[in-house]
Scaffold this active site. Structure first.
Site, short mmCIF file in Angstrom:
data_model
loop_
_atom_site.label_atom_id
_atom_site.label_comp_id
_atom_site.label_asym_id
_atom_site.label_seq_id
_atom_site.Cartn_x
_atom_site.Cartn_y
_atom_site.Cartn_z
N ASP A 1 -6.75 -28.54 -33.08
CA ASP A 1 -5.95 -27.32 -33.02
C ASP A 1 -4.91 -27.42 -31.89
OD1 ASP A 1 -5.57 -24.41 -33.73
OD2 ASP A 1 -6.13 -24.19 -31.62
N GLU B 1 -2.84 -30.71 -35.25
CA GLU B 1 -1.96 -29.66 -35.75
C GLU B 1 -0.69 -29.64 -34.92
OE1 GLU B 1 -1.76 -24.79 -36.15
OE2 GLU B 1 -2.70 -25.78 -34.44
#
Length: 600
Positions: free
Chosen positions: A297, A331
């Site tokens: 993330d 990401e």
């Protein structure tokens, strides 16, 4: 078409061949079909954990199944229960949003929401009680592995939950305070009293240097509220000295690395203590549970040097555990067909792969009919920019929509407000045909296979698969069925489920579609033809893919390999022989897909 029918039958059988179970560790990342799910929104296998062992109202427990921003009850037991369904879709790997223990509720008064999504971590060593226990996680991983399915965890190193407060500037919203205006060496600005003597700056990544940074009040004065002094695990995470403490990011320049992500406590990932701390944390999840990969993330909001140390440490940990093909992808949210912006992170940060936001943008625009298929030519031309070139691009997870940006069907529907239900279904099926046959590792967002249509991004794109009581979800007109989210949606007969299952199986049976090189044959600057050849990595045999993104039939001569003298239809209607050596004449229906394989 008989092949597709047989593929569907195999996919819906719900059992993995013995060889697949035995060899799943040996499968390269390119060979996976990933299913991405938010556990809270998938299936409620154990209602006893809905409130996470907490008592009180929703602001105490985080549980309110009628509110889109709170826990709804999905858990690891539910995921385990529905493995037949996921396997039947053709998925070979499951990626799920973080399951670490979260701060149950946070946000300003009147704007509170819950950590159902998993990105507000307080304890990086334990499963959130709303989802179950560490033992239940092990049971889930073991059950997936027994089927030959891999398990990818969603991890975070950029931030923790919002615990730290600042004494100053609350009225102005804790605006970001820069390195120049608030240096590490002064408290409160260049004219303030000297602090942290001898600290040479955060670019000197030695333990000796960082031990000299003892006062974290250079920009703001961090304060940990009473009762939360030991809420984070491991314990070292409770010390504000391990955070940037510079206020909220404005997403531009320096603040994108040093600022708090929407108020979340931003970790000083330049500090070697933080680097080693996260190597220890996530190495343990590999050691103890034998997971197969990490989705990282907010990777772009962490300094590249952190990933340069972290990634090889995780790969080594996985190999020591007998996991040779550990898949790591970051990401990097770039909402454009801009391969260079994504590829930069594979060089500067040494990330093995990143989520291919460029693919998503190209697919959304082409299939919606707002742009031409030339967007894919631009995308594939950029594959050489990745570290490792076009071969590395094969490991990029591709997708159509997600929990942050919204669902693919939403974009398609918004661009075609007058389209019939049948046309919308055709367009969504076309997008999935591209996803499952073009280069990259296809990633299905849970619910897309049941025709879910989000109203917007974020919370409005995180619908329940089990029967929902959220009004904003239940009024949606799902694509391909008369169902709503007010009832459970696990229908293996749904046309999208069947379509994805068939193409997933076809992909696994056709190495050119998972590991083959790509040659663009034809594209258009407006809605119309996209033709791509992919080649078997062992034999060189050609597989021709042709897509029509326009609402009218088309016909065209497509350049092919001169050695491809006969073809078999894998999907759609293919001519048996070329019109001439090096040329195949194709007729595509509106919004149609044709897959032709050259004979051996």
């Amino acid at each position: 078409m008989s092949l597709i029918a047989s593929v569907i039958a195999l996919s819906l059988a719900g059992t993995a061949p013995a060889a697949a179970v035995e060899d799943y560790r040996q499968r390269p990342a390119t060979d996976e079909v990933i299913y991405f799910v938010l556990p809270d929104r998938f299936e409620n296998g154990d209602p006893q954990n809905d409130r996470g062992g907490l008592e009180g109202d929703r602001l105490a427990t985080g549980y309110d199944p009628s509110a889109k921003g709170f826990f709804h009850g999905g858990d690891l037991a539910g995921l385990t229960k529905r493995l037949d369904y996921i396997e039947g879709l053709g998925a070979t790997a499951i990626w799920f949003a973080p399951i670490f223990k979260n701060k149950p509720v946070q946000g300003p008064k009147g704007e509170e929401s819950a950590g159902y999504h998993g990105y507000w971590v307080t304890d990086f060593t334990s499963v959130d009680p709303h989802f179950g226990t560490n033992e239940e996680f092990k049971a889930f991983v073991d059950a997936a592995h027994a089927r030959g399915m891999k398990v990818y965890m969603d991890i975070i190193a950029n931030h923790t939950a919002d615990v730290i407060r600042y004494k100053e500037d609350a009225a102005r919203g804790f605006r970001y305070r820069s390195l120049a205006d608030y240096p590490f060496s002064r408290r409160g600005g260049p004219e303030g009293p000297a602090i942290n003597p001898g600290f040479a700056g955060d670019h000197v990544a030695t333990a000796e240097n960082w031990k000299k940074l003892t006062d974290p009040a250079f920009a703001y004065t961090p304060v940990v509220p009473k009762g939360e002094e030991r809420v984070k695990v491991p314990a070292w995470l409770n010390d504000p000295v391990y955070y940037h403490n510079r206020g909220n990011s404005d997403w531009v320049g320096e603040s994108a690395l040093y600022g708090d992500f929407s108020g979340l406590d931003d970790l000083a990932t330049e500090d070697p203590r933080v680097v080693q701390g996260f190597i220890d944390i996530y190495g343990r999840w590999i050691d103890d549970f034998g997971i197969d990969g990490f989705r990282i993330d907010t990777a772009k909001h962490v300094n590249p040097e952190f990933w340069q140390a972290f990634v090889p440490a995780m790969q080594a940990r996985a190999k020591a555990r007998g996991i040779p093909n550990f898949h790591i992808f970051g990401e990097v949210y770039v909402d454009a067909v801009d391969p260079g912006a994504l590829a930069w992170y594979t060089h500067a940060a040494d990330l093995p792969a990143v989520l291919d936001f460029g693919f998503a943008r190209a697919a959304i625009d082409a299939v919606s009919g707002t742009k031409g298929t030339d967007q894919f030519a631009k995308l594939f031309d950029g594959d050489l920019l990745y570290k490792g070139g076009a071969g590395a691009a094969l490991e990029l997870p591709t997708f159509l929509g997600n929990h942050d940006m919204g669902r693919f069907s939403m974009f398609v529907k918004a661009a075609n407000p007058g389209a019939s239900e049948a046309e919308l279904l055709q367009r969504v099926m076309l997008g999935h045909a591209m996803l499952l046959t073009l280069r990259g590792v296809p990633t299905i967002y849970y619910g897309d296979e049941q025709g879910f249509v989000s109203d917007d991004k974020d919370q409005l794109a995180r619908e329940d698969m089990f029967a929902s009581t959220v009004a904003a979800y239940n009024d949606n007109d799902l694509i391909g069925s008369n169902a709503t989210t007010a009832a459970a949606n696990f229908d293996p007969a749904h046309p999208l489920y069947r379509h994805i299952a068939a193409l997933s199986q076809l992909r696994r049976k056709t190495p050119a579609l998972s590991r083959g090189t790509t040659k663009v044959r034809a594209f258009a600057e407006k809605p119309g033809l996209l033709a791509v050849s992919r080649f078997d990595p062992e034999t060189g045999r050609e597989v021709l893919l042709a897509f029509n993104t326009s609402a009218a039939p088309l016909a065209a001569n497509i350049a092919i390999n001169v050695k491809s003298t006969a073809f078999t239809a894998l999907h759609g209607d293919c001519p048996v022989t070329p019109a001439a050596p090096g040329s195949l004449h194709l007729s595509l229906p509106a919004l149609g897909t044709i897959i032709c394989q050259a004979s051996e």
